[in-house]
Motif scaffolding. Structure first.
Motif, PDB file in Angstrom:
ATOM      1  N   ALA A 408       0.818  -1.221   0.000  1.00 46.90           N
ATOM      2  CA  ALA A 408       0.000   0.000   0.000  1.00 46.90           C
ATOM      3  C   ALA A 408       0.849   1.267   0.000  1.00 46.90           C
ATOM      4  O   ALA A 408       0.312   2.377  -0.123  1.00 46.90           O
ATOM      5  CB  ALA A 408      -0.924   0.004   1.217  1.00 46.90           C
ATOM      6  N   ALA A 409       2.161   1.140   0.126  1.00 52.06           N
ATOM      7  CA  ALA A 409       3.036   2.308   0.179  1.00 52.06           C
ATOM      8  C   ALA A 409       3.187   2.932  -1.199  1.00 52.06           C
ATOM      9  O   ALA A 409       3.172   2.246  -2.228  1.00 52.06           O
ATOM     10  CB  ALA A 409       4.402   1.908   0.717  1.00 52.06           C
ATOM     11  N   ALA A 410       3.357   4.249  -1.211  1.00 51.83           N
ATOM     12  CA  ALA A 410       3.626   4.952  -2.466  1.00 51.83           C
ATOM     13  C   ALA A 410       5.053   4.704  -2.940  1.00 51.83           C
ATOM     14  O   ALA A 410       5.335   4.804  -4.137  1.00 51.83           O
ATOM     15  CB  ALA A 410       3.388   6.451  -2.276  1.00 51.83           C
ATOM     16  N   ALA A 411       5.946   4.387  -2.001  1.00 53.58           N
ATOM     17  CA  ALA A 411       7.327   4.063  -2.359  1.00 53.58           C
ATOM     18  C   ALA A 411       7.947   3.315  -1.193  1.00 53.58           C
ATOM     19  O   ALA A 411       7.545   3.485  -0.045  1.00 53.58           O
ATOM     20  CB  ALA A 411       8.123   5.322  -2.667  1.00 53.58           C
ATOM     21  N   LYS A 412       8.921   2.483  -1.499  1.00 51.92           N
ATOM     22  CA  LYS A 412       9.615   1.751  -0.433  1.00 51.92           C
ATOM     23  C   LYS A 412      11.059   1.520  -0.842  1.00 51.92           C
ATOM     24  O   LYS A 412      11.376   1.359  -2.026  1.00 51.92           O
ATOM     25  CB  LYS A 412       8.921   0.427  -0.141  1.00 51.92           C
ATOM     26  CG  LYS A 412       8.715  -0.469  -1.347  1.00 51.92           C
ATOM     27  CD  LYS A 412       7.822  -1.642  -0.983  1.00 51.92           C
ATOM     28  CE  LYS A 412       7.533  -2.496  -2.218  1.00 51.92           C
ATOM     29  NZ  LYS A 412       6.585  -3.597  -1.921  1.00 51.92           N
ATOM     30  N   SER A 413      11.912   1.502   0.161  1.00 49.26           N
ATOM     31  CA  SER A 413      13.338   1.290  -0.078  1.00 49.26           C
ATOM     32  C   SER A 413      13.649  -0.200  -0.106  1.00 49.26           C
ATOM     33  O   SER A 413      12.844  -1.021   0.346  1.00 49.26           O
ATOM     34  CB  SER A 413      14.151   1.946   1.043  1.00 49.26           C
ATOM     35  OG  SER A 413      14.070   1.161   2.230  1.00 49.26           O
ATOM     36  N   GLN A 433      -2.877  14.892   0.484  1.00 52.05           N
ATOM     37  CA  GLN A 433      -3.015  15.835   1.596  1.00 52.05           C
ATOM     38  C   GLN A 433      -2.173  15.439   2.802  1.00 52.05           C
ATOM     39  O   GLN A 433      -1.901  16.264   3.672  1.00 52.05           O
ATOM     40  CB  GLN A 433      -4.489  15.928   2.014  1.00 52.05           C
ATOM     41  CG  GLN A 433      -5.392  16.472   0.913  1.00 52.05           C
ATOM     42  CD  GLN A 433      -6.844  16.534   1.352  1.00 52.05           C
ATOM     43  OE1 GLN A 433      -7.274  15.807   2.244  1.00 52.05           O
ATOM     44  NE2 GLN A 433      -7.590  17.431   0.717  1.00 52.05           N
ATOM     45  N   LYS A 434      -1.775  14.174   2.839  1.00 56.01           N
ATOM     46  CA  LYS A 434      -0.997  13.659   3.951  1.00 56.01           C
ATOM     47  C   LYS A 434       0.269  12.977   3.434  1.00 56.01           C
ATOM     48  O   LYS A 434       0.292  12.420   2.335  1.00 56.01           O
ATOM     49  CB  LYS A 434      -1.809  12.639   4.764  1.00 56.01           C
ATOM     50  CG  LYS A 434      -2.943  13.258   5.577  1.00 56.01           C
ATOM     51  CD  LYS A 434      -2.398  13.884   6.862  1.00 56.01           C
ATOM     52  CE  LYS A 434      -3.506  14.282   7.815  1.00 56.01           C
ATOM     53  NZ  LYS A 434      -2.956  14.838   9.078  1.00 56.01           N
ATOM     54  N   LEU A 545       9.463   3.321   4.128  1.00 57.53           N
ATOM     55  CA  LEU A 545       8.297   3.383   3.253  1.00 57.53           C
ATOM     56  C   LEU A 545       7.667   4.772   3.325  1.00 57.53           C
ATOM     57  O   LEU A 545       7.696   5.426   4.383  1.00 57.53           O
ATOM     58  CB  LEU A 545       7.251   2.336   3.655  1.00 57.53           C
ATOM     59  CG  LEU A 545       7.725   0.892   3.697  1.00 57.53           C
ATOM     60  CD1 LEU A 545       7.977   0.475   5.154  1.00 57.53           C
ATOM     61  CD2 LEU A 545       6.710  -0.042   3.070  1.00 57.53           C
ATOM     62  N   VAL A 546       7.097   5.202   2.207  1.00 59.06           N
ATOM     63  CA  VAL A 546       6.375   6.475   2.144  1.00 59.06           C
ATOM     64  C   VAL A 546       4.933   6.180   1.779  1.00 59.06           C
ATOM     65  O   VAL A 546       4.654   5.488   0.788  1.00 59.06           O
ATOM     66  CB  VAL A 546       7.012   7.421   1.102  1.00 59.06           C
ATOM     67  CG1 VAL A 546       6.217   8.727   1.009  1.00 59.06           C
ATOM     68  CG2 VAL A 546       8.468   7.693   1.445  1.00 59.06           C
ATOM     69  N   PHE A 547       4.010   6.702   2.600  1.00 60.05           N
ATOM     70  CA  PHE A 547       2.578   6.537   2.357  1.00 60.05           C
ATOM     71  C   PHE A 547       1.945   7.914   2.174  1.00 60.05           C
ATOM     72  O   PHE A 547       2.377   8.904   2.782  1.00 60.05           O
ATOM     73  CB  PHE A 547       1.884   5.869   3.547  1.00 60.05           C
ATOM     74  CG  PHE A 547       2.253   4.429   3.764  1.00 60.05           C
ATOM     75  CD1 PHE A 547       1.448   3.409   3.280  1.00 60.05           C
ATOM     76  CD2 PHE A 547       3.402   4.087   4.478  1.00 60.05           C
ATOM     77  CE1 PHE A 547       1.778   2.076   3.497  1.00 60.05           C
ATOM     78  CE2 PHE A 547       3.740   2.762   4.695  1.00 60.05           C
ATOM     79  CZ  PHE A 547       2.932   1.750   4.201  1.00 60.05           C
ATOM     80  N   THR A 548       0.899   7.960   1.356  1.00 58.00           N
ATOM     81  CA  THR A 548       0.088   9.171   1.244  1.00 58.00           C
ATOM     82  C   THR A 548      -1.309   8.951   1.836  1.00 58.00           C
ATOM     83  O   THR A 548      -2.111   9.873   1.877  1.00 58.00           O
ATOM     84  CB  THR A 548      -0.032   9.611  -0.220  1.00 58.00           C
ATOM     85  OG1 THR A 548      -0.544   8.517  -1.000  1.00 58.00           O
ATOM     86  CG2 THR A 548       1.325  10.041  -0.771  1.00 58.00           C
ATOM     87  N   LYS A 549      -1.569   7.740   2.301  1.00 58.53           N
ATOM     88  CA  LYS A 549      -2.771   7.416   3.066  1.00 58.53           C
ATOM     89  C   LYS A 549      -2.328   6.710   4.335  1.00 58.53           C
ATOM     90  O   LYS A 549      -1.184   6.254   4.440  1.00 58.53           O
ATOM     91  CB  LYS A 549      -3.722   6.541   2.244  1.00 58.53           C
ATOM     92  CG  LYS A 549      -4.275   7.236   1.006  1.00 58.53           C
ATOM     93  CD  LYS A 549      -5.253   6.342   0.246  1.00 58.53           C
ATOM     94  CE  LYS A 549      -5.789   7.060  -0.974  1.00 58.53           C
ATOM     95  NZ  LYS A 549      -6.740   6.206  -1.766  1.00 58.53           N
TER      96      LYS A 549
END
Length: 614
Positions: A408-413, A433-434, A545-549
């Motif tokens: 579900a992450a927008a990006a991951k290392s 927004q987040k 990890l980067v999430f936007t939700k």
């Protein structure tokens, strides 16, 4: 020792090796196990003062213990690491120009600028006398081995014609502190060196020694030399081995040589670490033995981090529910209880947590301590009251708000570790927004998952904004505290030998939440394993990890019912349940007891009633 005493000692040693559970029931009155017939209880300076505690601070904690805790069984006051360095530092050891204090026989002595009563060669005797006058006992921390400075100066070993360089090896030196070299078992002078150490400590009146870099990795030869040296003094010095996890394969050896040994590495006020203890305690419960206690480590409660090696001055990060979980689990597991906070700073709530007579009675006298069941993150432990036959029951709700899957992450290392210490993330955040920056542990068995978000920026193609200029909404860390422009350990942000002026230091598992300003379309950052972890013996690993939700699943209920069948406790219908924390009677039950347990919380009970027919 008479032939009868020798036979009894041998027989009891064989009993412990054959059946650790049976060995709880008896030990010889002449062996060292009798020096700790119940799990030791006391205060240790590490969690609040690191390697910098002073005599005045030690006495202040002792005074509080004598006034408020001694009647509940608390008795040891332990000065932790590097009391022999006059100029040590918080947030990391001073290894650049340490002011050593060492005697003519290569034995460290207290720094008189920190412990004024030690001046004139008195050592810790005046401070130990101070404790004894209050009805307390005094302990010190040691590092395994012989001081490097004693080897370099070729200082003599008392009682021999040898010098310290004749007994040492550089092999096995601690990677995290370089004060000592290994003492090589079997070398002429090796046992004599340890004998001389404990002659000195016994003359000071020391009652407890915590010896570091001894248990993980496990140093069998030096453990045996230490055991002989303590016994030779004739003084009842309780022997604690650190750190952990002590190898299970060496559990029986530990039982026969030490009064307590660590089951984990350093334990701090982290829920993730506390939750891991359910499995650790279950693994070690078969080795609970009178006088030889698996040690779940210190109680990081109250005020911590005044000048600690890690973290800042704070009240414990454990919630009230988590604090009760900690005390409940340590008590029914019969771990030694060593308080880590600054005692004079205690609140009434913390004092009440440490002096509940019903809870402490379980730690002191219960038997057959074991996990009853684990159903996911709902856990129950039980034990027996040997006097009444009543059952003790501890019920825990270790449920967490589950993390969203990495998909579900927008990006991951990739996995970040010592071999791959950094990676770059470039994330499309158009319309978001987040922003959630998440770090998850690499499951390599170490707790050194120090992560840095380096030079994080937001951009929209024409302008950029350092994320470090934007305040976060929330920030969590598995250990320590998320920190701006510093590593979680309090030092500079250093990854792969390079120092970064801007970024965020944290520790897995971590989530940092931001509300994004409008118009930004990309997020960029380098993520890296901080040098505080990469420089350790085993390093650490994590994934960024980067999430936007939201990175969480929906939260579970705040409390749940946990059914416990009375028959599983060996009890027949008609049992009376008492709440040990409050002292109140809960009620009478027939077939099962079903308490509500808050998330991260615990219930602790005494159950009295008829036993099932065998």
């Amino acid at each position: 020792m008479s032939l009868t005493q020798k036979w009894l000692s041998i027989a009891l040693g064989s009993l412990a090796l054959a059946s650790p559970a049976l060995a709880q029931k008896a030990t010889s009155k002449t062996d060292f196990h009798q020096w700790a017939p119940t799990p030791p209880m006391g205060w240790n300076s590490w969690d609040c003062y690191g390697p910098t505690v002073t005599e005045a601070e030690t006495k202040a904690n002792a005074d509080y213990m004598a006034r408020n805790l001694k009647d509940s069984g608390w008795e040891y006051v332990v000065v932790d690491i590097r009391w022999y360095v006059g100029n040590d530092t918080a947030h990391g050891y001073n290894e650049k120009n340490p002011d050593w204090n060492i005697d003519q026989y290569g034995r460290f002595v207290p720094a008189p600028n920190r412990f004024p009563s030690a001046a004139g060669g008195k050592g810790f005797k005046p401070l130990a006398d101070y404790m004894h006058a209050k009805g307390l006992k005094f302990g010190i921390h040691l590092m395994r081995g012989v001081p490097v400075i004693a080897v370099q100066r070729k200082l003599p070993i008392k009682g021999t014609k040898l010098t310290a360089d004749a007994i040492h090896s550089k092999e096995g030196q601690a990677a995290w502190l370089h004060d000592m070299y290994t003492v090589v078992p079997g070398k002429p002078g090796a046992q004599e060196y340890y004998n001389s150490l404990f002659e000195l400590y016994a003359s000071w009146g020391v009652d407890f020694v915590k010896i570091d870099d001894l248990s993980e990795p496990y140093h069998t030869g030096e453990i045996e030399m230490i055991r002989k040296a303590i016994d030779r003094t004739g003084r009842q010095i309780v022997f604690s081995m650190s750190p952990g996890e002590t190898p299970i394969a060496d559990a029986k050896h530990a039982q026969q040589h030490a009064n307590m040994w660590r089951t984990v590495g350093d334990f701090w006020d982290s829920w993730e670490q506390l939750k891991e203890h359910f499995e650790v305690c279950n693994r070690w419960a078969p080795y609970i033995m009178t006088g030889a206690w698996p040690d779940a480590d210190m109680l990081p409660l109250g005020r911590l981090g005044i000048r600690a090696e890690r973290g800042d001055d704070r009240q414990t990060r454990f919630t009230p529910d988590e604090q009760r979980t900690l005390m409940t689990l340590w008590s029914i597991f019969r771990s030694p209880l060593m308080f880590g906070g600054d005692l004079p700073s205690n609140t009434p709530a913390t004092l009440a947590l440490l002096t509940n007579p019903r809870v402490l009675a379980v730690n002191k006298t219960s038997m057959n301590n074991r996990q009853l069941f684990r159903r996911g993150d709902l856990v129950a432990w039980t034990a027996d009251d040997p006097k009444t036959g009543d059952k003790y029951l501890a019920v825990f709700n270790a449920q967490d708000q589950e993390l969203a899957p990495t998909s579900a992450a927008a990006a991951k290392s990739p996995l970040i570790n010592r071999q791959t210490p950094q990676a770059t993330l470039d994330v499309d955040i158009t319309g978001a927004q987040k922003l959630y920056l998440s770090v998850r542990g690499g499951d390599d068995g170490t707790a050194w998952d120090h992560a840095d978000w380096l030079a994080p920026v937001l951009s929209n193609g024409t302008k950029t904004m350092p994320l470090t200029e934007l305040p976060w909404q929330k920030a969590s860390a598995g250990w320590g505290q998320t920190t701006l422009n510093k590593s979680v350990s309090g030092g500079p942000l250093v990854v792969a030998g390079k120092t970064y002026p801007a970024g965020i230091g944290t520790h897995a598992n971590s989530v940092i939440e931001y509300t994004l300003p409008a118009g930004y379309t990309r997020f960029q950052a380098t993520v890296g394993l901080d040098q505080a972890a990469a420089g350790q013996n085993t390093g650490g690993s994590f994934q960024a990890l980067v999430f936007t939700k939201s990175p969480y699943q929906p939260a579970p209920a705040d409390s749940v019912r946990v059914p416990v069948a009375l028959a599983d406790l060996g009890l027949a219908p008609g049992c009376i349940v008492q709440d040990l924390w409050s002292g109140r009677q809960v009620g009478k039950f027939t077939t099962e007891f079903v308490p509500f347990i808050r998330r991260h919380g615990a219930g602790f009970y005494r159950i009295s009633g008829p036993k099932l027919a065998k």
